[in-house]
Design a protein around this motif. Structure first.
Motif, PDB file in Angstrom:
ATOM      1  N   ALA A  62      -6.719   6.603   0.417  1.00  0.00           N
ATOM      2  CA  ALA A  62      -7.655   7.753  -0.251  1.00  0.00           C
ATOM      3  C   ALA A  62      -6.954   7.686  -1.850  1.00  0.00           C
ATOM      4  O   ALA A  62      -6.095   7.668  -2.069  1.00  0.00           O
ATOM      5  CB  ALA A  62      -7.232   9.174   0.376  1.00  0.00           C
ATOM      6  N   GLY A  63      -8.109   7.980  -2.358  1.00  0.00           N
ATOM      7  CA  GLY A  63      -8.120   7.889  -3.999  1.00  0.00           C
ATOM      8  C   GLY A  63      -7.749   6.761  -4.876  1.00  0.00           C
ATOM      9  O   GLY A  63      -7.327   6.676  -6.027  1.00  0.00           O
ATOM     10  N   LEU A  64      -7.971   5.600  -4.053  1.00  0.00           N
ATOM     11  CA  LEU A  64      -7.320   4.387  -4.760  1.00  0.00           C
ATOM     12  C   LEU A  64      -8.164   3.897  -5.997  1.00  0.00           C
ATOM     13  O   LEU A  64      -7.515   3.339  -6.837  1.00  0.00           O
ATOM     14  CB  LEU A  64      -7.521   3.160  -3.672  1.00  0.00           C
ATOM     15  N   THR A  65      -9.490   4.210  -5.830  1.00  0.00           N
ATOM     16  CA  THR A  65     -10.394   3.626  -6.966  1.00  0.00           C
ATOM     17  C   THR A  65      -9.786   4.343  -8.338  1.00  0.00           C
ATOM     18  O   THR A  65      -9.820   3.633  -9.298  1.00  0.00           O
ATOM     19  CB  THR A  65     -11.914   4.441  -6.913  1.00  0.00           C
ATOM     20  N   LYS A  66      -9.602   5.647  -8.226  1.00  0.00           N
ATOM     21  CA  LYS A  66      -9.183   6.443  -9.443  1.00  0.00           C
ATOM     22  C   LYS A  66      -7.575   5.922  -9.930  1.00  0.00           C
ATOM     23  O   LYS A  66      -7.269   5.749 -11.151  1.00  0.00           O
ATOM     24  CB  LYS A  66      -9.114   7.870  -9.511  1.00  0.00           C
ATOM     25  N   LEU A  67      -6.934   5.465  -8.842  1.00  0.00           N
ATOM     26  CA  LEU A  67      -5.446   5.011  -9.041  1.00  0.00           C
ATOM     27  C   LEU A  67      -5.550   3.903  -9.865  1.00  0.00           C
ATOM     28  O   LEU A  67      -4.667   3.580 -10.693  1.00  0.00           O
ATOM     29  CB  LEU A  67      -4.837   4.981  -7.629  1.00  0.00           C
ATOM     30  N   THR A  68      -6.349   3.054  -9.429  1.00  0.00           N
ATOM     31  CA  THR A  68      -6.757   1.650 -10.028  1.00  0.00           C
ATOM     32  C   THR A  68      -6.928   1.818 -11.481  1.00  0.00           C
ATOM     33  O   THR A  68      -6.622   0.599 -12.288  1.00  0.00           O
ATOM     34  CB  THR A  68      -7.658   0.693  -9.583  1.00  0.00           C
ATOM     35  N   GLN A  69      -7.508   2.752 -11.982  1.00  0.00           N
ATOM     36  CA  GLN A  69      -7.654   2.964 -13.549  1.00  0.00           C
ATOM     37  C   GLN A  69      -6.500   3.285 -14.304  1.00  0.00           C
ATOM     38  O   GLN A  69      -6.729   3.262 -15.443  1.00  0.00           O
ATOM     39  CB  GLN A  69      -8.995   4.289 -13.654  1.00  0.00           C
ATOM     40  N   GLN A  70      -5.561   3.853 -13.676  1.00  0.00           N
ATOM     41  CA  GLN A  70      -4.439   4.315 -14.231  1.00  0.00           C
ATOM     42  C   GLN A  70      -3.096   3.416 -14.256  1.00  0.00           C
ATOM     43  O   GLN A  70      -2.331   3.567 -14.895  1.00  0.00           O
ATOM     44  CB  GLN A  70      -3.812   5.839 -13.416  1.00  0.00           C
ATOM     45  N   LYS A  71      -2.951   2.613 -13.136  1.00  0.00           N
ATOM     46  CA  LYS A  71      -1.832   1.706 -12.755  1.00  0.00           C
ATOM     47  C   LYS A  71      -2.383   0.264 -12.880  1.00  0.00           C
ATOM     48  O   LYS A  71      -3.260  -0.184 -12.660  1.00  0.00           O
ATOM     49  CB  LYS A  71      -1.144   2.291 -11.626  1.00  0.00           C
ATOM     50  N   GLY A  72      -1.342  -0.683 -13.173  1.00  0.00           N
ATOM     51  CA  GLY A  72      -1.449  -2.088 -13.074  1.00  0.00           C
ATOM     52  C   GLY A  72      -1.467  -2.246 -11.611  1.00  0.00           C
ATOM     53  O   GLY A  72      -1.145  -1.797 -10.692  1.00  0.00           O
ATOM     54  N   LEU A  73      -1.826  -3.899 -11.480  1.00  0.00           N
ATOM     55  CA  LEU A  73      -2.147  -4.293 -10.075  1.00  0.00           C
ATOM     56  C   LEU A  73      -0.837  -4.569  -9.440  1.00  0.00           C
ATOM     57  O   LEU A  73      -0.716  -4.116  -8.239  1.00  0.00           O
ATOM     58  CB  LEU A  73      -2.709  -5.699 -10.347  1.00  0.00           C
ATOM     59  N   MET A  74       0.324  -4.690 -10.073  1.00  0.00           N
ATOM     60  CA  MET A  74       1.559  -4.925  -9.463  1.00  0.00           C
ATOM     61  C   MET A  74       2.074  -3.514  -8.686  1.00  0.00           C
ATOM     62  O   MET A  74       2.476  -3.584  -7.592  1.00  0.00           O
ATOM     63  CB  MET A  74       2.522  -5.453 -10.113  1.00  0.00           C
ATOM     64  N   GLU A  75       2.107  -2.402  -9.719  1.00  0.00           N
ATOM     65  CA  GLU A  75       2.388  -1.259  -9.236  1.00  0.00           C
ATOM     66  C   GLU A  75       1.360  -0.483  -7.925  1.00  0.00           C
ATOM     67  O   GLU A  75       1.906  -0.315  -7.082  1.00  0.00           O
ATOM     68  CB  GLU A  75       2.044  -0.161 -10.306  1.00  0.00           C
ATOM     69  N   ILE A  76      -0.125  -0.901  -8.121  1.00  0.00           N
ATOM     70  CA  ILE A  76      -0.807  -0.734  -7.087  1.00  0.00           C
ATOM     71  C   ILE A  76      -0.448  -1.601  -5.866  1.00  0.00           C
ATOM     72  O   ILE A  76      -0.455  -0.861  -4.676  1.00  0.00           O
ATOM     73  CB  ILE A  76      -2.350  -0.980  -7.378  1.00  0.00           C
ATOM     74  N   LEU A  77      -0.122  -2.825  -5.845  1.00  0.00           N
ATOM     75  CA  LEU A  77       0.191  -3.399  -4.473  1.00  0.00           C
ATOM     76  C   LEU A  77       1.515  -2.924  -3.921  1.00  0.00           C
ATOM     77  O   LEU A  77       1.708  -2.888  -2.731  1.00  0.00           O
ATOM     78  CB  LEU A  77       0.414  -4.879  -4.780  1.00  0.00           C
ATOM     79  N   ALA A  78       2.403  -2.503  -4.823  1.00  0.00           N
ATOM     80  CA  ALA A  78       3.779  -2.042  -4.550  1.00  0.00           C
ATOM     81  C   ALA A  78       3.399  -0.666  -3.734  1.00  0.00           C
ATOM     82  O   ALA A  78       4.022  -0.548  -2.617  1.00  0.00           O
ATOM     83  CB  ALA A  78       4.827  -1.796  -5.429  1.00  0.00           C
ATOM     84  N   ILE A  79       2.719   0.086  -4.246  1.00  0.00           N
ATOM     85  CA  ILE A  79       2.250   1.740  -3.755  1.00  0.00           C
ATOM     86  C   ILE A  79       1.598   1.562  -2.430  1.00  0.00           C
ATOM     87  O   ILE A  79       2.013   2.193  -1.283  1.00  0.00           O
ATOM     88  CB  ILE A  79       1.430   2.438  -4.666  1.00  0.00           C
ATOM     89  N   ILE A  80       0.837   0.491  -2.390  1.00  0.00           N
ATOM     90  CA  ILE A  80      -0.202   0.254  -0.944  1.00  0.00           C
ATOM     91  C   ILE A  80       0.448  -0.141  -0.057  1.00  0.00           C
ATOM     92  O   ILE A  80       0.621  -0.452   1.145  1.00  0.00           O
ATOM     93  CB  ILE A  80      -1.604  -0.202  -1.130  1.00  0.00           C
ATOM     94  N   ASN A  81       1.709  -1.050  -0.395  1.00  0.00           N
ATOM     95  CA  ASN A  81       2.485  -1.645   0.649  1.00  0.00           C
ATOM     96  C   ASN A  81       3.407  -0.647   1.420  1.00  0.00           C
ATOM     97  O   ASN A  81       3.605  -1.018   2.580  1.00  0.00           O
ATOM     98  CB  ASN A  81       3.625  -2.576  -0.110  1.00  0.00           C
ATOM     99  N   GLN A  82       3.728   0.276   0.866  1.00  0.00           N
ATOM    100  CA  GLN A  82       4.740   1.386   1.599  1.00  0.00           C
ATOM    101  C   GLN A  82       3.849   1.872   2.807  1.00  0.00           C
ATOM    102  O   GLN A  82       4.667   1.572   4.066  1.00  0.00           O
ATOM    103  CB  GLN A  82       4.944   2.591   0.632  1.00  0.00           C
ATOM    104  N   PRO A  83       2.878   2.629   2.791  1.00  0.00           N
ATOM    105  CA  PRO A  83       2.018   3.023   4.040  1.00  0.00           C
ATOM    106  C   PRO A  83       1.930   1.884   5.011  1.00  0.00           C
ATOM    107  O   PRO A  83       1.760   2.037   6.279  1.00  0.00           O
ATOM    108  CB  PRO A  83       0.778   3.590   3.602  1.00  0.00           C
TER     109      PRO A  83
END
Length: 415
Positions: A62-83
């Motif tokens: 949830a809310g990934l579209t807006k998150l991708t506007q704020q953070k880089g790809l590596m941080e996004i991949l690390a964040i979605i890896n956790q769940p």
């Protein structure tokens, strides 16, 4: 009955290709379908060997579209890896297995019928609690008990599509949605707090699980989820996951793994046929046509195929002009095959990785932008360029468009 497919629609050598070249497409099944009379009876007979019954559980962030506007790809991949690790860990702990390729933020698990419905719900509640406590992003979960087709490591069929669509479009972060097939299995004295959510035309009433017993004395499985990454990249990703505030390390990973490419995303039209099994085999056959046409055209435009899966094809190029030439050519060739498509093109840094089943996958903002232009707002028969493509190509003949997708303002050029 739909018009019968012929092998004459394909290159002469297409069905001689090794499976690792065709990636995740079930080329053997397509070949068998094309060699049959393509009747309803043929479809049911061919697919019967792949039929399984159990629970399909899908998730979406949830809310990934807006998150991708704020953070880089590596941080996004690390964040979605956790769940993803939590979903897989507790899921395997009660007897489930990961299916498909978990390259994006979504997941899919299959559980055999032997798993009790109340055990599954307890696991899903435990997952959501753990994600809420430890992760920076929330997910929605959709679960259904039904019959599916397990082909090349993925679940196919109307019921599999239905629960995946519910997880993606009808759940919020932290929510658990279950079908009436699961609800009806619960004992009368169950202790879950459940309310009706919506009615679905294929899998019936959908319920929201609000609370209930959590898992007790069930170990978190240690097996890795179906990661598409290399061992080295995954190790770096987990390391970064534990130090997300270290922007310097994040930049080092980006410099190490990401490359700038022009991304071409093609969505072909889907053919709807009354019997779902015939429709399914027909559309898989259409995917192999997209695969075949793309392979023939790539060499003359110096491009590389990333993947063809379902009704999508994704390709990369170093040159913007070559990418547009390829897009126009493949659009023309698909029209000759009585197929429409819509195409999105963007440029920027991406991560490309090899898949264990053969083929490749890709992650990065250009893929998201291309998808939103083509799939979310695009019309069949049209080609869409991002604002970033203005730096690479002449936009004469393209019309500027401005719109908002998932709360994000975008500019695109239609041609």
């Amino acid at each position: 009955m739909a018009d019968k497919f012929s092998k004459e629609r394909y290159s002469p050598s297409f069905f001689d290709l090794a499976q690792d070249i065709t990636g995740g497409l079930p080329i053997k099944l397509v070949n068998q379908w094309l060699e049959s009379e393509q009747t309803e009876e043929d479809a049911l007979k061919l697919l019967d060997q792949y039929k399984i019954k159990g629970y399909s559980v899908s998730s979406d962030s949830a809310g990934l579209t807006k998150l991708t506007q704020q953070k880089g790809l590596m941080e996004i991949l690390a964040i979605i890896n956790q769940p993803k690790e939590i979903v897989h860990g507790y899921g395997t702990g009660i007897g489930g297995e990961g299916v498909g390729i978990w390259a994006a933020d979504n997941t899919q698990m299959f559980y055999p019928e032997s798993v009790k419905a109340e055990t599954l719900l307890s696991a899903l509640l435990t997952m959501q609690d753990e994600i809420k406590k430890t992760c920076k992003i929330k997910i929605g979960l959709g679960a259904h008990l039904g019959e599916f087709y397990y082909i090349n490591g993925g679940l196919y069929g109307l019921e599999a599509d239905a629960i995946e669509e519910i997880a993606e479009n009808e759940t919020e972060g932290g929510e658990i949605a279950i079908s009436e097939g699961i609800y009806n299995l619960l004992p009368e004295n169950h202790q879950f707090v459940i309310e009706k959510k919506i009615a679905h035309p294929i899998i019936g009433e959908i319920f929201r699980v609000l609370d209930g017993p959590h898992l007790a004395n069930v170990q978190h499985g240690n097996a890795k989820y179906p990661i598409p990454y290399s061992e080295d990249f995954y190790a770096d990703l987990v390391s970064y996951q534990n130090q997300l505030d270290d922007t310097k390390f994040g930049q080092q990973l980006a410099d190490k793994y990401m490359i700038k490419k022009v991304v071409v995303l093609i969505e072909r039209e889907t053919k709807e046929i009354e019997l779902h099994q015939v429709s399914m085999l027909t559309n898989i056959s259409l995917s192999t046509i997209l695969k075949d046409v793309g392979m023939r055209l790539l060499s003359q435009n110096n491009g590389v195929e990333i993947k063809v899966v379902s009704n999508l094809g994704i390709y990369i190029f170093d040159d913007g002009v070559a990418a547009i030439n390829f897009a126009k050519l493949i659009r023309e060739e698909l029209v000759k095959q009585d197929l429409s498509c819509r195409i999105g093109i963007d440029v920027g840094p991406v991560l490309i990785f090899d898949l264990p089943v053969g083929g490749k996958d890709i992650a990065g903002m250009p893929v998201n932008i291309a998808s939103k232009m083509a799939q979310d707002k695009g019309k069949l028969g049209k080609l869409y360029l991002s604002a970033a493509m203005k730096e690479l190509v002449n936009l004469n003949g393209f019309t500027e468009m401005k719109y908002t997708v998932s709360g994000v303002e975008m500019t695109a050029y239609e041609g």
